[in-house]
Design a protein around this motif. Structure first.
Motif, PDB file in Angstrom:
ATOM      1  N   GLU A  82     112.838  60.334  46.565  1.00  9.11           N
ATOM      2  CA  GLU A  82     112.007  60.424  45.377  1.00  9.11           C
ATOM      3  C   GLU A  82     112.880  60.904  44.228  1.00  9.11           C
ATOM      4  O   GLU A  82     113.841  61.659  44.430  1.00  9.11           O
ATOM      5  CB  GLU A  82     110.843  61.396  45.586  1.00  9.11           C
ATOM      6  N   ALA A  83     112.538  60.475  43.012  1.00 13.12           N
ATOM      7  CA  ALA A  83     113.302  60.877  41.835  1.00 13.12           C
ATOM      8  C   ALA A  83     112.348  61.047  40.666  1.00 13.12           C
ATOM      9  O   ALA A  83     111.393  60.265  40.513  1.00 13.12           O
ATOM     10  CB  ALA A  83     114.368  59.842  41.506  1.00 13.12           C
ATOM     11  N   PRO A  84     112.567  62.061  39.798  1.00 11.46           N
ATOM     12  CA  PRO A  84     111.680  62.288  38.651  1.00 11.46           C
ATOM     13  C   PRO A  84     111.924  61.266  37.548  1.00 11.46           C
ATOM     14  O   PRO A  84     113.068  60.957  37.212  1.00 11.46           O
ATOM     15  CB  PRO A  84     112.044  63.706  38.201  1.00 11.46           C
ATOM     16  N   LEU A  85     110.847  60.772  36.977  1.00 10.09           N
ATOM     17  CA  LEU A  85     110.970  59.792  35.899  1.00 10.09           C
ATOM     18  C   LEU A  85     111.604  60.390  34.658  1.00 10.09           C
ATOM     19  O   LEU A  85     112.287  59.681  33.902  1.00 10.09           O
ATOM     20  CB  LEU A  85     109.594  59.208  35.577  1.00 10.09           C
ATOM     21  N   ALA A  86     111.406  61.671  34.428  1.00 13.04           N
ATOM     22  CA  ALA A  86     112.023  62.294  33.246  1.00 13.04           C
ATOM     23  C   ALA A  86     113.539  62.219  33.309  1.00 13.04           C
ATOM     24  O   ALA A  86     114.204  61.985  32.288  1.00 13.04           O
ATOM     25  CB  ALA A  86     111.563  63.751  33.136  1.00 13.04           C
TER      26      ALA A  86
END
Length: 562
Positions: free
Chosen positions: A487-491
């Motif tokens: 998973e990776a943050p969109l920000a």
């Protein structure tokens, strides 16, 4: 132990250990190379194929094409040996169980295992089709389930032309019965028929007049779970033009159906179930080898060197440790679980503060460095891109070339939603998009509207730089076989130079703050598949992006058209 296999002839330089079974065109034995001590499978062709010069010429041509193929769902083919007294194929020995035996012992596999099997089969077909080789007569005896639950394909191009329907009548597309040549669409039909059998325990059609049934009988889609019926009706369409256009296209539909019906962990669960079923089937008493025409072929024709002098090349590779006999890779596109968290370094190892790893314990830095290294050496590949969901669609297919001093260049056929739904040809070089208009090319800036914006979106989503940006930004990263899931943050992704605008737009349209992703690599760490999913808490706004990669290092450079 020496055997008389076919007409008393054996391949020189190998010691035979045991018979692995018989098939329609010969027998397969387990053998050991006398020089390298590597275990291999050798298929001895019987008299009919050996006497068919047209078949031999066709197979030699297929072998030359397949010599370029390296894929975790297709087992390496080492050599094609021809002599006055016989002919044989030397290939990788895989520890696994044939799907035919799994079905015979266990019955239906259940939907998750069936989907996993179909996904692996389509990956293997896509790799072979990219080399212009079709299977021709795919059936359960050609699908091997290895010890990790991965589907691996057998016997490419071994059915003489015109005999494909008779080689696998329960899985043969209607056009094969009418004398049409085998092709991509007939392989997809056969893969769907095998999928149906995994779901129900029997092929879709069975009876005395198989040709009539395949041509005219209604597709029994109502016998499978509701979310999977569209896959059956598409894959078993009577008209080949109504089937998916490619194995990659079909795989995208399979992924969408599986995620929608069973969630993003469907593949890990399905592969786990396949592993269980194959282990249980293997624990049953070994059936005695039969000289029958049905199953028993559990070896795969994959990367075949040309006949002349090829065995020496293979022996050198084996001696160097580049040829492995263990099951390789994973058919998964998403996978659960992962490696254990590595221990903290002791002062003797490193007394300086260490960067924290993503949850799941995988350090992305060496992986990214390796991917950058091998992709730069390959310089380019073929690709298929798809974006589906709440906010429009985009598809593209073609090739790309990597550049050390700028973004990748893409040559593609693309289409999208609204004004871009008609397919168009485009070439994207640096910040200029060239669109084909009749016999001429028009150029526009990549930040324009319509097709130029669509081309830039596909470049951002399908680029290797986007794949490594996901790994670099991951807050969670696990490994299972050849698959990395995270998973990776969109920000954070919105700041990535390669694909920042794409992720900023995904955050705005879905309202979520992160994406889940999975990356599948081949044995050389070259990307095979990238899957990205963004979904809000209500699951009403979802976007799914998938990119498939193939033919690394075998595509011409992408240049601006004149």
């Amino acid at each position: 132990m020496a055997f008389t296999v076919v007409d008393g002839w054996t391949v020189p330089g190998f010691t035979h250990e045991r018979d692995l079974g018989g098939g329609g065109s010969g027998r397969v034995v387990l053998a050991v190379d006398d020089q390298t001590r590597t275990k291999v499978a050798i298929k001895y062709l019987d008299g009919a194929p050996r006497a068919d010069e047209a078949f031999l010429a066709r197979f030699r041509a297929a072998a030359r094409s397949l010599s370029q193929l390296e894929d975790p769902n297709v087992v390496d083919f080492y050599d094609f040996v021809e002599a006055p007294d016989g002919a044989a194929i030397v290939m990788e020995r895989i520890d696994g169980v044939g799907l035919r035996r799994v079905l015979a012992v266990q019955g239906p596999t259940g939907p998750l295992a069936a989907l996993s099997m179909l996904g692996g089969t389509l990956l293997g077909l896509a790799a072979a089709h990219a080399c212009d080789v079709v299977h021709g007569a795919l059936r359960p005896s050609n699908v091997l389930i290895d010890g990790h639950g991965n589907a691996r394909l057998a016997d490419f191009a071994t059915a003489p032309a015109g005999t494909e329907a008779q080689s696998g009548p329960a899985y043969a597309a209607p056009e094969l019965w009418d004398g049409a040549p085998a092709g991509v669409s007939t392989d997809l039909y056969a893969a769907t028929a095998i999928f149906f059998e995994c779901l129900t325990g029997r092929p879709p059609f069975a009876g005395r007049n198989m040709a009539k049934l395949h041509r005219e009988a209604p597709i029994p889609a109502e016998e499978v779970p509701g979310p999977l019926r569209t896959l059956i009706t598409q894959g078993l369409a009577k008209d080949p033009d109504e089937r998916p256009k490619s194995a990659a296209d079909f795989l995208g539909a399979v992924e969408d159906a599986a995620v929608s019906a069973y969630g993003p962990s469907w593949e890990a669960q399905g592969r786990g179930r396949l592993t269980e079923l194959s282990a249980q089937a293997a624990a049953q008493p070994e059936p005695k080898p039969k000289p029958a025409r049905s199953s028993g072929r559990n070896a795969i024709i994959a990367a075949a060197p040309s006949a002349g002098g090829s065995r020496g090349r293979w022996i050198a590779l084996a001696a160097a440790g580049l040829v492995v006999v263990a099951a390789a890779g994973g058919a998964a596109l998403l996978s659960g679980g992962g490696d254990a968290q590595p221990p903290d370094p002791t002062p003797a190892q490193n007394s300086s503060p260490q960067p924290s790893l993503p949850h799941g314990g995988v350090d992305p830095a060496p992986l990214i460095a390796r991917i950058d290294q091998v992709t730069a050496r390959a310089a380019g590949a073929r690709f298929t891109f798809s974006r589906k969901g709440c906010c429009g669609t985009a598809t593209g297919r073609g090739s790309f070339g990597l550049a050390a001093d700028g973004p990748s260049s893409f040559s593609m056929t693309l289409s999208g939603s609204g004004a871009t739904r008609k397919a168009a040809q485009a070439v994207l070089v640096r910040d200029v998009v060239y669109l084909r208009a009749g016999k001429r090319w028009r150029h526009s800036p990549a930040n324009g509207r319509g097709y130029p914006a669509l081309a830039e979106q596909i470049r951002q989503g399908g680029s290797v730089a986007n794949l490594t940006a996901l790994l670099r930004s991951a807050t969670t990263l696990r490994k299972s076989g050849a698959v990395y899931q995270g998973e990776a943050p969109l920000a954070t992704l919105a700041q990535a130079p390669a694909a920042g605008p794409l992720y900023a737009e995904i955050a705005r349209t879905t309202g979520t703050d992160k994406v889940s992703f999975a990356v599948r690599l081949d044995r050389g760490d070259l990307p095979v598949k990238l899957w990205i999913r963004a979904q809000d808490a209500t699951r009403k706004r979802t976007q799914v992006l998938t990119t498939s990669y193939s033919a690394w290092g075998r595509t011409p450079p992408v240049k601006a058209p004149r």
